[in-house]
Scaffold this motif. Structure first.
Motif, PDB file in Angstrom:
ATOM      1  N   LYS A 197      41.840  60.772  22.683  1.00  0.00           N
ATOM      2  CA  LYS A 197      41.368  59.398  22.852  1.00  0.00           C
ATOM      3  C   LYS A 197      42.050  58.717  24.031  1.00  0.00           C
ATOM      4  N   LYS A 198      43.370  58.887  24.143  1.00  0.00           N
ATOM      5  CA  LYS A 198      44.126  58.192  25.189  1.00  0.00           C
ATOM      6  C   LYS A 198      43.875  58.750  26.574  1.00  0.00           C
ATOM      7  N   TYR A 199      43.838  60.083  26.694  1.00  0.00           N
ATOM      8  CA  TYR A 199      43.804  60.703  28.008  1.00  0.00           C
ATOM      9  C   TYR A 199      42.429  61.221  28.436  1.00  0.00           C
ATOM     10  N   LEU A 200      41.557  61.508  27.458  1.00  0.00           N
ATOM     11  CA  LEU A 200      40.322  62.210  27.802  1.00  0.00           C
ATOM     12  C   LEU A 200      39.045  61.541  27.325  1.00  0.00           C
ATOM     13  N   SER A 201      39.157  60.553  26.450  1.00  0.00           N
ATOM     14  CA  SER A 201      37.974  59.907  25.865  1.00  0.00           C
ATOM     15  C   SER A 201      37.029  60.953  25.286  1.00  0.00           C
ATOM     16  N   ALA A 202      37.600  61.816  24.462  1.00  0.00           N
ATOM     17  CA  ALA A 202      36.828  62.927  23.898  1.00  0.00           C
ATOM     18  C   ALA A 202      37.223  63.146  22.439  1.00  0.00           C
ATOM     19  N   ASN A 203      36.482  64.018  21.761  1.00  0.00           N
ATOM     20  CA  ASN A 203      36.687  64.292  20.343  1.00  0.00           C
ATOM     21  C   ASN A 203      37.149  65.738  20.158  1.00  0.00           C
ATOM     22  N   PRO A 204      38.390  65.989  19.731  1.00  0.00           N
ATOM     23  CA  PRO A 204      38.888  67.364  19.606  1.00  0.00           C
ATOM     24  C   PRO A 204      38.187  68.203  18.550  1.00  0.00           C
ATOM     25  N   LEU A 205      37.549  67.565  17.581  1.00  0.00           N
ATOM     26  CA  LEU A 205      36.848  68.345  16.559  1.00  0.00           C
ATOM     27  C   LEU A 205      35.674  69.126  17.151  1.00  0.00           C
ATOM     28  N   LYS A 212      34.438  77.819  16.328  1.00  0.00           N
ATOM     29  CA  LYS A 212      33.927  78.426  15.104  1.00  0.00           C
ATOM     30  C   LYS A 212      32.532  79.015  15.339  1.00  0.00           C
ATOM     31  N   THR A 213      31.712  78.327  16.115  1.00  0.00           N
ATOM     32  CA  THR A 213      30.381  78.836  16.430  1.00  0.00           C
ATOM     33  C   THR A 213      30.474  80.163  17.186  1.00  0.00           C
ATOM     34  N   ILE A 214      31.386  80.237  18.137  1.00  0.00           N
ATOM     35  CA  ILE A 214      31.598  81.479  18.887  1.00  0.00           C
ATOM     36  C   ILE A 214      31.997  82.607  17.946  1.00  0.00           C
ATOM     37  N   ASN A 232      51.449  65.236  23.317  1.00  0.00           N
ATOM     38  CA  ASN A 232      50.926  65.985  22.162  1.00  0.00           C
ATOM     39  C   ASN A 232      52.015  66.809  21.465  1.00  0.00           C
ATOM     40  N   ASP A 233      53.280  66.395  21.585  1.00  0.00           N
ATOM     41  CA  ASP A 233      54.378  67.262  21.146  1.00  0.00           C
ATOM     42  C   ASP A 233      55.099  66.828  19.872  1.00  0.00           C
ATOM     43  N   TRP A 234      54.636  65.776  19.201  1.00  0.00           N
ATOM     44  CA  TRP A 234      55.337  65.326  17.998  1.00  0.00           C
ATOM     45  C   TRP A 234      54.761  66.019  16.760  1.00  0.00           C
ATOM     46  N   ARG A 235      55.521  65.960  15.677  1.00  0.00           N
ATOM     47  CA  ARG A 235      55.197  66.736  14.480  1.00  0.00           C
ATOM     48  C   ARG A 235      53.794  66.453  13.940  1.00  0.00           C
ATOM     49  N   GLU A 236      53.430  65.198  13.795  1.00  0.00           N
ATOM     50  CA  GLU A 236      52.115  64.895  13.237  1.00  0.00           C
ATOM     51  C   GLU A 236      50.991  65.466  14.095  1.00  0.00           C
ATOM     52  N   CYS A 237      51.218  65.508  15.408  1.00  0.00           N
ATOM     53  CA  CYS A 237      50.200  66.022  16.317  1.00  0.00           C
ATOM     54  C   CYS A 237      50.072  67.533  16.190  1.00  0.00           C
ATOM     55  N   TYR A 238      51.201  68.249  16.251  1.00  0.00           N
ATOM     56  CA  TYR A 238      51.079  69.708  16.175  1.00  0.00           C
ATOM     57  C   TYR A 238      50.713  70.184  14.780  1.00  0.00           C
ATOM     58  N   GLU A 239      51.052  69.416  13.758  1.00  0.00           N
ATOM     59  CA  GLU A 239      50.609  69.783  12.411  1.00  0.00           C
ATOM     60  C   GLU A 239      49.089  69.634  12.295  1.00  0.00           C
ATOM     61  N   TRP A 240      48.545  68.634  12.954  1.00  0.00           N
ATOM     62  CA  TRP A 240      47.088  68.462  12.964  1.00  0.00           C
ATOM     63  C   TRP A 240      46.417  69.676  13.608  1.00  0.00           C
ATOM     64  N   ILE A 241      46.984  70.158  14.706  1.00  0.00           N
ATOM     65  CA  ILE A 241      46.434  71.333  15.395  1.00  0.00           C
ATOM     66  C   ILE A 241      46.511  72.558  14.501  1.00  0.00           C
ATOM     67  N   ILE A 242      47.647  72.769  13.869  1.00  0.00           N
ATOM     68  CA  ILE A 242      47.832  73.927  12.982  1.00  0.00           C
ATOM     69  C   ILE A 242      46.862  73.865  11.806  1.00  0.00           C
ATOM     70  N   ASP A 243      46.758  72.704  11.189  1.00  0.00           N
ATOM     71  CA  ASP A 243      45.881  72.544  10.021  1.00  0.00           C
ATOM     72  C   ASP A 243      44.424  72.819  10.380  1.00  0.00           C
ATOM     73  N   ASN A 244      43.975  72.308  11.520  1.00  0.00           N
ATOM     74  CA  ASN A 244      42.577  72.508  11.904  1.00  0.00           C
ATOM     75  C   ASN A 244      42.312  73.925  12.400  1.00  0.00           C
ATOM     76  N   HIS A 245      43.315  74.548  12.973  1.00  0.00           N
ATOM     77  CA  HIS A 245      43.190  75.961  13.351  1.00  0.00           C
ATOM     78  C   HIS A 245      42.876  76.797  12.113  1.00  0.00           C
ATOM     79  N   LYS A 247      41.799  75.655   9.166  1.00  0.00           N
ATOM     80  CA  LYS A 247      40.606  75.160   8.478  1.00  0.00           C
ATOM     81  C   LYS A 247      39.329  75.684   9.112  1.00  0.00           C
ATOM     82  N   TYR A 248      39.247  75.664  10.435  1.00  0.00           N
ATOM     83  CA  TYR A 248      38.004  76.011  11.122  1.00  0.00           C
ATOM     84  C   TYR A 248      37.955  77.451  11.628  1.00  0.00           C
ATOM     85  N   LEU A 249      39.100  78.009  12.008  1.00  0.00           N
ATOM     86  CA  LEU A 249      39.116  79.298  12.702  1.00  0.00           C
ATOM     87  C   LEU A 249      39.685  80.438  11.883  1.00  0.00           C
ATOM     88  N   GLY A 250      40.650  80.152  11.024  1.00  0.00           N
ATOM     89  CA  GLY A 250      41.246  81.192  10.199  1.00  0.00           C
ATOM     90  C   GLY A 250      42.570  81.697  10.743  1.00  0.00           C
TER      91      GLY A 250
END
Length: 348
Positions: A197-205, A212-214, A232-245, A247-250
């Motif tokens: 949102k801050k740097y790219l005005s985009a949606n990471p989902l 997942k489609t690939i 993007n280096d604080w705990r809540e941020c990298y935990e979000w990345i890990i959780d979604n990895h 959830k969506y990718l395995g």
């Protein structure tokens, strides 16, 4: 800027937005730029000419060179192979820390470009005895029309096709890429929703949706997380990345945790190694099987270990495989665990 006719190609990837005013919407990436006649999209590569979409930089390349597949990074895709790597100009993102800003932040210019027809690019890969082709350096999908034509020739020559991408393309684009032979994707995850949102005005989902489609369509993907201090280096941020990895990718999709260095318009010091190790341990603890640390001098962080028994299976040094300890069907010789490898291992 006046473009030669050979650089300008019609594109089918658009919708009519306002027929009377000849306004169109580009459908190559999820920016979905709405363009009035004469306007160019954020990528600088697609333009509305007379109410139709054109790629105005078709075949204008900024670089062409053979590079190891491991440098992408792709550690589980045709290991130890060489890909003829090519790039154009521009991007649909404006990352202030961009490591290739001299390409991604530059508009296409015929006077400083290498013009190469798709067939010639494939012929060069064969001549150099490369194993495949890789679109990289800038965002490849903004050259979609060129990529598809390259794919048509490359598949016939038995070459693999891969790309390094920010993953912000439309589902239609993904399906075309897969249909034209692109099977390997090194995909950047720039951070959590705050970062986008801050740097790219985009949606990471969208990146996880696309990855997942690939995977669901038989492609191979590896995620690359450049850890940028204060972005993007604080705990809540990298935990979000890990959780979604997970959830969506395995768990068996590799995650590359890479060190940032100051570049372009971002001047924070390089990522602390201890922070990278912290994220790696948390990712492994959460259940991701293959977690690597890149852009550091510590090669042990780029080894592949068996997720079940811990045996070192693949040793890499200077982006080359120097030790391969897998069975012919890509299993751990100690415990039999199946390792996620796409394509054959290329012996030296």
């Amino acid at each position: 800027m006046v473009y030669e006719k050979e650089y300008v190609k019609p594109s089918p990837f658009y919708e009519v937005y306002d027929e009377k005013k000849k306004i169109i919407r580009c459908t190559v990436c999820e920016r979905r730029c709405v363009l009035a006649p004469g306007l160019t999209g954020i990528c600088w590569n697609h333009k509305n000419i007379g109410g139709k979409l054109y790629n105005i930089a078709y075949g204008l390349l900024s670089a062409v060179e053979p590079r190891p597949i491991e440098i992408k990074p792709l550690f589980h895709y045709y290991p130890n192979s060489i890909a003829l790597t090519f790039s154009g100009w521009g991007c649909n993102f404006r990352c202030p820390w961009c490591q290739n800003y001299h390409i991604s932040w530059s508009k296409p210019d015929p006077d400083k470009s290498i013009y190469m027809e798709p067939r010639k690019l494939v012929e060069l890969a064969k001549k150099l005895k490369n194993h495949g082709l890789c679109a990289s350096f800038n965002e490849p999908t903004i050259h979609l029309e060129y990529l598809l034509d390259v794919g048509e020739y490359a598949v016939k020559q038995g070459l693999y096709l891969t790309m390094v991408t920010n993953g912000y393309m439309t589902l239609k684009t993904i399906k075309y890429l897969l249909r034209h032979g692109y099977t390997g994707f090194s995909i950047d995850i720039k951070g959590c929703p705050y970062t986008y949102k801050k740097y790219l005005s985009a949606n990471p989902l969208i990146i996880y949706r696309n990855t997942k489609t690939i995977l669901d369509h038989g492609g191979h993907a590896e995620m690359v997380y450049l850890v940028v201090p204060k972005a993007n280096d604080w705990r809540e941020c990298y935990e979000w990345i890990i959780d979604n990895h997970l959830k969506y990718l395995g768990e068996n999709v590799p995650l590359h945790i890479n060190r940032y260095y100051p570049a372009n318009k971002y001047y924070e010091p390089p990522t602390n190694i201890s922070k990278l190790v912290e994220i790696k341990r948390e990712a492994e603890k959460a259940g991701i099987d293959y977690v690597y640390i890149g852009n550091t001098p510590y090669e042990e962080y780029e080894y592949t270990r068996c997720p079940r028994c811990g045996k070192v299976l693949i040793v890499r040094r200077n982006y080359r495989v120097i030790k391969w300890n897998l069975t012919k069907d890509h299993r751990c010789p100690r415990c039999g665990y199946k390792i996620n490898i796409y394509g054959e291992y290329i012996h030296k």
